[in-house]
Design a protein around this motif. Structure first.
Motif, short mmCIF file in Angstrom:
data_model
loop_
_atom_site.label_atom_id
_atom_site.label_comp_id
_atom_site.label_asym_id
_atom_site.label_seq_id
_atom_site.Cartn_x
_atom_site.Cartn_y
_atom_site.Cartn_z
N LEU A 277 0.82 -1.21 0.00
CA LEU A 277 0.00 0.00 0.00
C LEU A 277 0.85 1.26 0.00
O LEU A 277 0.51 2.25 -0.66
CB LEU A 277 -0.94 -0.01 1.21
N ALA A 278 1.98 1.25 0.71
CA ALA A 278 2.85 2.43 0.74
C ALA A 278 3.39 2.74 -0.66
O ALA A 278 3.39 3.90 -1.10
CB ALA A 278 4.01 2.21 1.71
N LEU A 279 3.84 1.71 -1.36
CA LEU A 279 4.35 1.91 -2.71
C LEU A 279 3.23 2.29 -3.68
O LEU A 279 3.41 3.14 -4.56
CB LEU A 279 5.05 0.64 -3.19
N ALA A 280 2.06 1.68 -3.52
CA ALA A 280 0.92 2.00 -4.39
C ALA A 280 0.54 3.47 -4.25
O ALA A 280 0.26 4.15 -5.25
CB ALA A 280 -0.26 1.10 -4.06
N ARG A 281 0.52 3.97 -3.02
CA ARG A 281 0.14 5.38 -2.80
C ARG A 281 1.13 6.32 -3.48
O ARG A 281 0.74 7.33 -4.07
CB ARG A 281 0.02 5.66 -1.31
N GLU A 282 2.43 6.00 -3.40
CA GLU A 282 3.43 6.85 -4.06
C GLU A 282 3.29 6.78 -5.58
O GLU A 282 3.40 7.80 -6.27
CB GLU A 282 4.85 6.41 -3.65
N MET A 283 3.04 5.59 -6.11
CA MET A 283 2.88 5.45 -7.56
C MET A 283 1.67 6.21 -8.06
O MET A 283 1.72 6.91 -9.09
CB MET A 283 2.78 3.97 -7.93
N LEU A 284 0.57 6.11 -7.35
CA LEU A 284 -0.64 6.80 -7.76
C LEU A 284 -0.47 8.32 -7.65
O LEU A 284 -0.99 9.06 -8.49
CB LEU A 284 -1.82 6.32 -6.92
N ALA A 285 0.27 8.77 -6.66
CA ALA A 285 0.53 10.21 -6.53
C ALA A 285 1.32 10.72 -7.73
O ALA A 285 1.01 11.78 -8.29
CB ALA A 285 1.29 10.49 -5.23
N LEU A 286 2.36 9.96 -8.16
CA LEU A 286 3.13 10.37 -9.33
C LEU A 286 2.29 10.34 -10.59
O LEU A 286 2.50 11.13 -11.52
CB LEU A 286 4.36 9.47 -9.50
N GLY A 288 -0.81 11.08 -10.67
CA GLY A 288 -1.86 12.09 -10.56
C GLY A 288 -3.23 11.51 -10.31
O GLY A 288 -4.25 12.12 -10.66
N ILE A 289 -3.29 10.32 -9.69
CA ILE A 289 -4.56 9.65 -9.41
C ILE A 289 -4.84 9.73 -7.92
O ILE A 289 -4.06 9.24 -7.10
CB ILE A 289 -4.52 8.18 -9.87
N ASP A 290 -5.94 10.34 -7.57
CA ASP A 290 -6.31 10.54 -6.16
C ASP A 290 -7.32 9.47 -5.75
O ASP A 290 -8.54 9.66 -5.90
CB ASP A 290 -6.87 11.94 -5.95
N THR A 291 -6.83 8.34 -5.27
CA THR A 291 -7.71 7.26 -4.83
C THR A 291 -6.99 6.44 -3.77
O THR A 291 -5.75 6.46 -3.69
CB THR A 291 -8.15 6.36 -6.01
N ASP A 292 -7.74 5.71 -2.97
CA ASP A 292 -7.17 4.90 -1.91
C ASP A 292 -6.99 3.47 -2.40
O ASP A 292 -7.97 2.77 -2.65
CB ASP A 292 -8.08 4.92 -0.68
N PRO A 293 -5.73 2.99 -2.56
CA PRO A 293 -5.54 1.64 -3.07
C PRO A 293 -6.05 0.56 -2.12
O PRO A 293 -6.34 -0.56 -2.57
CB PRO A 293 -4.02 1.55 -3.25
N ALA A 294 -6.17 0.87 -0.84
CA ALA A 294 -6.68 -0.13 0.10
C ALA A 294 -8.08 -0.59 -0.28
O ALA A 294 -8.44 -1.76 -0.10
CB ALA A 294 -6.67 0.43 1.53
N ALA A 295 -8.86 0.30 -0.85
CA ALA A 295 -10.22 -0.06 -1.25
C ALA A 295 -10.21 -1.08 -2.38
O ALA A 295 -11.06 -1.98 -2.43
CB ALA A 295 -10.97 1.20 -1.68
N ALA A 296 -9.22 -0.97 -3.29
CA ALA A 296 -9.15 -1.91 -4.41
C ALA A 296 -8.70 -3.29 -3.97
O ALA A 296 -9.00 -4.28 -4.64
CB ALA A 296 -8.21 -1.37 -5.48
#
Length: 432
Positions: A277-286, A288-296
């Motif tokens: 989840l930590a890596l997913a959040r950084e990847m999504l930030a780069l 430009g996607i504002d979503t919570d990967p934990a939900a997926a």
């Protein structure tokens, strides 16, 4: 035959003596090695000279550029924002497996060009090949089509992508030159820049099971990687993460795939979920996607994407994974607390059992590996199982057990100074 502008022995001697290599020397030696004009033993000597003498920032930049120039660059014509992740390698590091489909399920395109086992650390492609039918080799057209249709692809680098790195990557493994910051940085970034992603998140590991043993070394590597990426126009972030203890419970090939699937189905070890989840959040930030990967993870979208990704590469996500012919259980010799579960010791044990390779041409056993049944800080009773050693070759068990000597320690209760379970796995972030 045209006269070569340099002699390999002169380039080797210059670096051996601590001199800075010129841009022209670097460009030539990388190109000449790629086309076979510089022999394997000569590049081995140069790699060792670089390992011992190092390179300055300009040398690393030119070496990386020469590696990129040895092949083609991918042009990923996809509508989604592209972002990738790379790990510097650890023990039980199966994070790519749940991470790529998770980030794709959130809307990004993840072109994950991965490698095979290097030393005591496992290779993502080796792990995925435990899935019946799955294939690592894809053409550029197949990669682009899968990114469009699925959003994620994990495969081998195409033959035209940084071919100099493919040769040198295998050579480093068998010449004790893996842990060189210039060679690690140029290897990673040449492939990642050539593959064409707009963003890149790096998982730079520190600890006994990592190639960088100290946090200071990991920090130096992270900064070098981020500088190279930023200079080449790739938005780059690095997370520094702990690799003193194996990641998750499974170390090997099929066993790590099974654990990754647990995570994708909403379960799995807490440390694997945390880092994913930590890596997913950084990847999504780069991206430009504002979503919570934990939900997926929770709602099944990530697992569904995993199944589509595996099927797209001819694998069967529902097929049983290979099982070992022999399982040896390591039991606690006394009652107490598990004070040490050394990542390097476990990684070497898995390697000896057949999960890794000693030479670049060696095959791996898909069912080989180690299952860690207890984490440091846990109380155990005498005779309680601590580890399972999986292998198809029982004769490998004694050498695996020797690798674990001193790396798995249960202390008497009154002498136990084990850390309490828990604590974050990410200890620093380096941004461009």
């Amino acid at each position: 035959m045209a006269q070569e502008p340099f002699a390999a022995v002169d380039v080797i001697r210059a670096k051996r003596d601590g001199d800075r290599l010129s841009d022209e020397q670097i460009s030539w030696v990388v190109d000449a090695y790629t086309r076979g004009a510089v022999a394997e033993e000569q590049m081995s000597a140069l790699a060792m000279a670089i390992f011992l003498r190092g390179m300055d920032t300009a040398e690393i930049a030119r070496w990386t550029g020469a590696m990129i120039d040895s092949g083609e660059r991918l042009s990923l014509a996809v509508s989604r924002p592209t972002v990738d992740k790379h790990s510097t390698g650890g023990v039980g590091d199966k994070i790519t497996l749940p991470l790529a489909p998770l980030v794709a399920a959130c809307g990004a395109a993840v072109p994950q060009l991965s490698g095979r086992g290097l030393g005591h650390t496992g290779g993502t492609l080796d792990k995925l090949e435990a899935i019946p039918g799955w294939r690592a080799a894809l053409s550029t057209a197949e990669i682009t089509r899968q990114l469009t249709d699925v959003g994620a692809v994990v495969c081998a680098a195409t033959p035209s992508l940084a071919p100099a790195d493919r040769k040198l990557y295998a050579l480093r493994d068998v010449t004790a030159t893996v842990e060189s910051i210039p060679l690690i940085a140029s290897s990673i970034m040449s492939k990642k820049i050539a593959e064409g992603s707009a963003g890149l998140v790096l998982d730079v590991k520190a600890g006994s099971g990592a190639f960088m043993k100290t946090r200071a070394q990991a920090r130096e590597l992270a900064r070098t990687l981020v500088e190279i990426g930023t200079a080449h126009g790739v938005a780059t972030t690095a997370l520094l993460t702990d690799m003193s203890v194996p990641l998750g419970s499974a170390v090997g090939n099929a066993v790590e795939v099974a654990e990754a699937v647990e995570v994708l189905r909403g379960g799995g070890p807490a440390d694997v979920v945390e880092l994913t989840l930590a890596l997913a959040r950084e990847m999504l930030a780069l991206a430009g996607i504002d979503t919570d990967p934990a939900a997926a993870l929770a709602d099944g979208r990530a697992y569904e994407t995993w199944c589509r990704m595996i099927r797209a590469q001819d694998g069967d996500p529902d097929a049983p994974l290979p099982k070992p012919r022999h399982v040896h259980v390591v039991e606690a010799e006394r009652t107490g607390t598990l004070t040490k579960l050394d990542a390097y010791a476990v990684g070497v044990a898995a390697w000896r059992l057949g999960a890794g390779r000693s030479r670049k041409e060696d095959p791996v056993q898909l069912a080989a590996g180690v299952r860690c049944l207890v984490k440091p800080g846990a109380r155990v009773e005498a005779g309680q199982p601590l580890l399972e050693l999986h292998t198809d070759t029982p004769d490998a068990v004694p050498t695996a057990l020797e690798s674990l000597r001193g790396g798995v320690v249960v202390a008497e209760p009154e002498h136990s100074d084990a850390p309490a379970p828990g604590g974050g796995i990410v200890f620093e972030t380096v941004r461009g």
